[in-house]
Scaffold this motif. Sequence first.
Motif, mmCIF file in Angstrom:
data_model
loop_
_atom_site.group_PDB
_atom_site.id
_atom_site.type_symbol
_atom_site.label_atom_id
_atom_site.label_comp_id
_atom_site.label_asym_id
_atom_site.label_seq_id
_atom_site.Cartn_x
_atom_site.Cartn_y
_atom_site.Cartn_z
ATOM 1 N N SER A 1 -16.053 42.456 -24.657
ATOM 2 C CA SER A 1 -16.606 44.168 -24.389
ATOM 3 C C SER A 1 -16.504 44.619 -25.941
ATOM 4 O O SER A 1 -15.219 44.394 -26.731
ATOM 5 C CB SER A 1 -15.673 44.765 -23.535
ATOM 6 O OG SER A 1 -15.789 43.956 -22.066
ATOM 7 N N GLU B 1 -8.399 35.795 -7.799
ATOM 8 C CA GLU B 1 -7.734 34.537 -7.209
ATOM 9 C C GLU B 1 -6.492 34.441 -8.087
ATOM 10 O O GLU B 1 -5.400 34.022 -7.654
ATOM 11 C CB GLU B 1 -8.540 33.308 -7.448
ATOM 12 C CG GLU B 1 -9.740 33.171 -6.702
ATOM 13 C CD GLU B 1 -10.922 34.200 -7.004
ATOM 14 O OE1 GLU B 1 -10.945 34.750 -7.991
ATOM 15 O OE2 GLU B 1 -11.837 34.375 -6.131
ATOM 16 N N PHE C 1 -11.411 42.890 -28.109
ATOM 17 C CA PHE C 1 -10.322 42.118 -27.743
ATOM 18 C C PHE C 1 -10.864 40.913 -27.528
ATOM 19 O O PHE C 1 -11.528 40.505 -26.546
ATOM 20 C CB PHE C 1 -9.486 42.426 -26.576
ATOM 21 C CG PHE C 1 -8.135 41.875 -26.282
ATOM 22 C CD1 PHE C 1 -7.040 42.244 -26.610
ATOM 23 C CD2 PHE C 1 -8.411 40.918 -25.001
ATOM 24 C CE1 PHE C 1 -6.006 41.620 -26.093
ATOM 25 C CE2 PHE C 1 -7.225 40.446 -24.619
ATOM 26 C CZ PHE C 1 -5.951 40.685 -25.024
ATOM 27 N N GLY D 1 -11.493 30.866 -19.796
ATOM 28 C CA GLY D 1 -11.389 31.960 -19.221
ATOM 29 C C GLY D 1 -10.006 32.468 -18.497
ATOM 30 O O GLY D 1 -9.216 32.874 -19.230
ATOM 31 N N SER D 2 -9.869 31.956 -17.202
ATOM 32 C CA SER D 2 -8.677 32.410 -16.525
ATOM 33 C C SER D 2 -7.517 31.539 -17.463
ATOM 34 O O SER D 2 -6.398 31.998 -17.014
ATOM 35 C CB SER D 2 -8.642 32.038 -15.046
ATOM 36 O OG SER D 2 -9.785 32.694 -14.396
ATOM 37 N N GLN E 1 -2.477 35.020 -6.850
ATOM 38 C CA GLN E 1 -1.264 34.037 -7.020
ATOM 39 C C GLN E 1 -0.209 34.768 -7.635
ATOM 40 O O GLN E 1 0.970 34.588 -7.327
ATOM 41 C CB GLN E 1 -1.848 32.635 -7.670
ATOM 42 C CG GLN E 1 -2.829 32.062 -6.922
ATOM 43 C CD GLN E 1 -3.482 31.094 -7.733
ATOM 44 O OE1 GLN E 1 -3.358 29.787 -7.205
ATOM 45 N NE2 GLN E 1 -4.104 31.181 -9.029
ATOM 46 N N LEU F 1 -10.346 37.090 -26.622
ATOM 47 C CA LEU F 1 -9.570 36.042 -25.788
ATOM 48 C C LEU F 1 -10.297 35.050 -25.253
ATOM 49 O O LEU F 1 -10.343 33.819 -25.387
ATOM 50 C CB LEU F 1 -8.611 36.597 -24.890
ATOM 51 C CG LEU F 1 -7.317 35.755 -24.053
ATOM 52 C CD1 LEU F 1 -6.584 35.189 -25.305
ATOM 53 C CD2 LEU F 1 -6.770 36.318 -23.079
ATOM 54 N N THR F 2 -11.327 35.708 -24.371
ATOM 55 C CA THR F 2 -12.135 34.370 -23.603
ATOM 56 C C THR F 2 -13.287 33.655 -24.472
ATOM 57 O O THR F 2 -13.691 34.164 -25.574
ATOM 58 C CB THR F 2 -12.934 35.272 -22.767
ATOM 59 O OG1 THR F 2 -12.167 35.899 -21.850
ATOM 60 C CG2 THR F 2 -13.832 34.188 -21.759
ATOM 61 N N TRP G 1 -18.277 37.037 -23.767
ATOM 62 C CA TRP G 1 -17.948 37.876 -23.065
ATOM 63 C C TRP G 1 -16.917 39.097 -23.481
ATOM 64 O O TRP G 1 -16.221 39.495 -22.773
ATOM 65 C CB TRP G 1 -17.681 37.493 -21.710
ATOM 66 C CG TRP G 1 -18.515 36.635 -20.912
ATOM 67 C CD1 TRP G 1 -18.649 35.410 -20.727
ATOM 68 C CD2 TRP G 1 -19.531 37.257 -20.085
ATOM 69 N NE1 TRP G 1 -19.811 34.951 -19.962
ATOM 70 C CE2 TRP G 1 -20.404 36.052 -19.511
ATOM 71 C CE3 TRP G 1 -20.088 38.478 -20.006
ATOM 72 C CZ2 TRP G 1 -21.548 36.199 -18.805
ATOM 73 C CZ3 TRP G 1 -21.201 38.837 -19.054
ATOM 74 C CH2 TRP G 1 -22.001 37.411 -18.650
HETATM 75 C C1 FAD Z 1 -18.658 42.211 -18.377
HETATM 76 C C2 FAD Z 1 -17.448 41.485 -18.922
HETATM 77 C C3 FAD Z 1 -16.557 41.935 -20.078
HETATM 78 C C4 FAD Z 1 -15.612 41.212 -20.413
HETATM 79 N N1 FAD Z 1 -14.727 41.583 -21.499
HETATM 80 C C5 FAD Z 1 -13.946 40.617 -22.019
HETATM 81 C C6 FAD Z 1 -13.124 41.150 -23.220
HETATM 82 O O1 FAD Z 1 -13.351 42.121 -23.639
HETATM 83 N N2 FAD Z 1 -12.369 40.421 -23.652
HETATM 84 C C7 FAD Z 1 -12.043 39.013 -23.187
HETATM 85 O O2 FAD Z 1 -11.393 38.247 -23.828
HETATM 86 N N3 FAD Z 1 -12.691 38.822 -22.199
HETATM 87 C C8 FAD Z 1 -13.660 39.586 -21.400
HETATM 88 N N4 FAD Z 1 -14.217 39.106 -20.345
HETATM 89 C C9 FAD Z 1 -14.064 37.788 -20.057
HETATM 90 C C10 FAD Z 1 -13.124 37.757 -18.657
HETATM 91 O O3 FAD Z 1 -11.823 38.075 -18.859
HETATM 92 C C11 FAD Z 1 -13.069 36.388 -17.944
HETATM 93 O O4 FAD Z 1 -14.384 36.204 -17.332
HETATM 94 C C12 FAD Z 1 -12.018 36.099 -16.758
HETATM 95 O O5 FAD Z 1 -10.690 35.830 -17.384
HETATM 96 C C13 FAD Z 1 -12.397 34.984 -16.049
HETATM 97 O O6 FAD Z 1 -12.592 33.797 -16.850
HETATM 98 P P1 FAD Z 1 -13.902 33.144 -16.355
HETATM 99 O O7 FAD Z 1 -15.155 33.962 -16.357
HETATM 100 O O8 FAD Z 1 -14.138 31.918 -17.648
HETATM 101 O O9 FAD Z 1 -13.802 32.256 -14.911
HETATM 102 P P2 FAD Z 1 -13.009 31.099 -14.760
HETATM 103 O O10 FAD Z 1 -11.458 31.005 -15.394
HETATM 104 O O11 FAD Z 1 -13.869 29.762 -15.249
HETATM 105 O O12 FAD Z 1 -12.937 30.984 -13.080
HETATM 106 C C14 FAD Z 1 -14.074 30.843 -12.348
HETATM 107 C C15 FAD Z 1 -13.532 31.122 -10.883
HETATM 108 O O13 FAD Z 1 -12.624 30.209 -10.778
HETATM 109 C C16 FAD Z 1 -11.166 30.767 -10.227
HETATM 110 N N5 FAD Z 1 -10.095 30.163 -10.863
HETATM 111 C C17 FAD Z 1 -9.766 29.583 -11.928
HETATM 112 N N6 FAD Z 1 -8.719 29.128 -12.356
HETATM 113 C C18 FAD Z 1 -7.942 29.237 -11.026
HETATM 114 C C19 FAD Z 1 -6.750 28.735 -10.490
HETATM 115 N N7 FAD Z 1 -5.743 28.116 -11.016
HETATM 116 N N8 FAD Z 1 -6.689 29.165 -9.042
HETATM 117 C C20 FAD Z 1 -7.667 29.745 -8.357
HETATM 118 N N9 FAD Z 1 -8.857 30.073 -8.714
HETATM 119 C C21 FAD Z 1 -8.916 29.735 -10.254
HETATM 120 C C22 FAD Z 1 -11.468 32.133 -10.991
HETATM 121 O O14 FAD Z 1 -10.505 33.150 -10.176
HETATM 122 C C23 FAD Z 1 -12.884 32.451 -10.764
HETATM 123 O O15 FAD Z 1 -13.166 32.751 -9.342
HETATM 124 C C24 FAD Z 1 -15.388 40.078 -19.722
HETATM 125 C C25 FAD Z 1 -16.194 39.289 -18.852
HETATM 126 C C26 FAD Z 1 -17.139 40.135 -18.431
HETATM 127 C C27 FAD Z 1 -17.895 39.542 -17.137
#
Ligand code: FAD
Length: 412
Positions: free
Chosen positions: A176, A393, A141, A149-150, A397, A143-144, A174
């Motif tokens: 999986s 986080e 999948f 990310g978020s 929300q 998406l990221t 990232w």
């Molecule tokens: C081992 C592993 C496997 C994964 N597998 C997949 C996968 O199969 N497919 C896929 O698409 N993704 C995958 N991911 C990615 C994962 O879904 C993202 O890491 C996740 O969505 C968070 O995004 P980010 O890491 O970019 O953090 P960011 O979005 O950059 O966030 C960083 C910090 O800021 C906080 N933050 C961000 N926005 C806000 C807000 N509006 N309010 C308050 N706090 C906020 C977050 O909560 C976090 O603490 C995987 C990640 C890991 C580590």
Amino acid sequence: MEGVTEELEQDEFVGLSKMHFDVSEEQSLILEQVGRACQEIRPIEEKCYLERRMNDRVKPIFAKAHVLGLPISRRYGDGQGADMVTYALAIERIGREGTGVRTFFSVHIALGQLTVQMWGNEGQRQAVLGPATKGERLLAFGLTEPSAGSDPSSLTTSFEEKEGRFQLSGQKTWISNGSIADTVLVFAYPKGKREGMCAFLVDKGSPGYSTKFIENKLGLPTADTSTIYLDKVEVPKENLLGPKGKGLSVAYSGLMNGRLSVAAGCVGVIQDCLDEAVRYAGVRVQHGKKIGRHQLVQRHIGIISTNLDAARWLVLRAAFLKQKFEDDPANVELRDAADLAITKAKYFAANASFDSANRAVQVFGANGYSFEARPARHLADTRVTSIYEGANEILEQKIALGSLGKGFEAYS
Ligand SMILES: Cc1cc2nc3c(=O)[nH]c(=O)nc-3n(C[C@H](O)[C@H](O)[C@H](O)COP(=O)(O)OP(=O)(O)OC[C@H]3O[C@@H](n4cnc5c(N)ncnc54)[C@H](O)[C@@H]3O)c2cc1C
């Protein structure tokens, strides 16, 4: 009972509640099957973990046990047609074997197959789910991205329509199962636009498609997490998944199943931490008695046990609501209720699993400070569960909004 002179008859009570909490005979059979595959994978997973290499036996062992298509319709391949509660119970069992093993299922089944089952047309379901349920076509999948990310709405992977095909360019990270997947669900905007996101089924062999394994992760050393590069990858028209422009809805519906799966797996982690802590506290002797007789050690065990019940019931309620929504897919109120229940379950179970692993390590003392101990592996691995599929986080929300209501969105 002592002091009771006359027994009350069952029929003197009114059975108003239709709820029951029993595991049925059919469910038990499925869980036994899952349990046998889990027993087979355990020593292999431990060996791979200590050697820090991917466990490639998960797929064949669970395919043989007919688990890879558990919640998929019997119409497709090895689909077993299990409901969401049964699926959650199975994933809980698998979760005990470690978050690396369980992540494989969450992605291949929940984010992958269930999304295709919900949004795919009959041709796509036949083509993807037939082999996927048998482990002959693995799913991921995507998406990221490095800068999305978020907030998936900020992704930059784009597509262009060219001579009856789509051409995709961008990077997903990232992911999986990213290197082992045969087909990846990829989300992209039309080139130059920030709306009209679409979802595509992208096949591994396509020219311009490449992957790179992510090394040195904090945990999950036995699971594949990779970056996927898309350099003008050609995708046939029939690989558009769901209606044009509905990519974000496709992604969010996938995340709903994915989060339920993460939550169920975390319950399994907590169960394993409890079992391990109880076992160790029953044999380790300090200050002249088994450490399980020291009250402060009992406190850890009491808290892990409470984490277990709380997480398990949140998950089962969420799975029950999700099944109700599956049975009545046009019911938006049910969808929102299931979504909120799943969000709470994932949020709580993720944190409770990390807390439980930490406490189990504490019960083990120095002997828990080695990856040879199961709690140490759970501690490293569960850390990700409060990051992926909705970081804490973001979920906090979302849960708060469920109480505050419209007008209190923290972001759009
Ligand atoms: C081992 C592993 C496997 C994964 N597998 C997949 C996968 O199969 N497919 C896929 O698409 N993704 C995958 N991911 C990615 C994962 O879904 C993202 O890491 C996740 O969505 C968070 O995004 P980010 O890491 O970019 O953090 P960011 O979005 O950059 O966030 C960083 C910090 O800021 C906080 N933050 C961000 N926005 C806000 C807000 N509006 N309010 C308050 N706090 C906020 C977050 O909560 C976090 O603490 C995987 C990640 C890991 C580590």
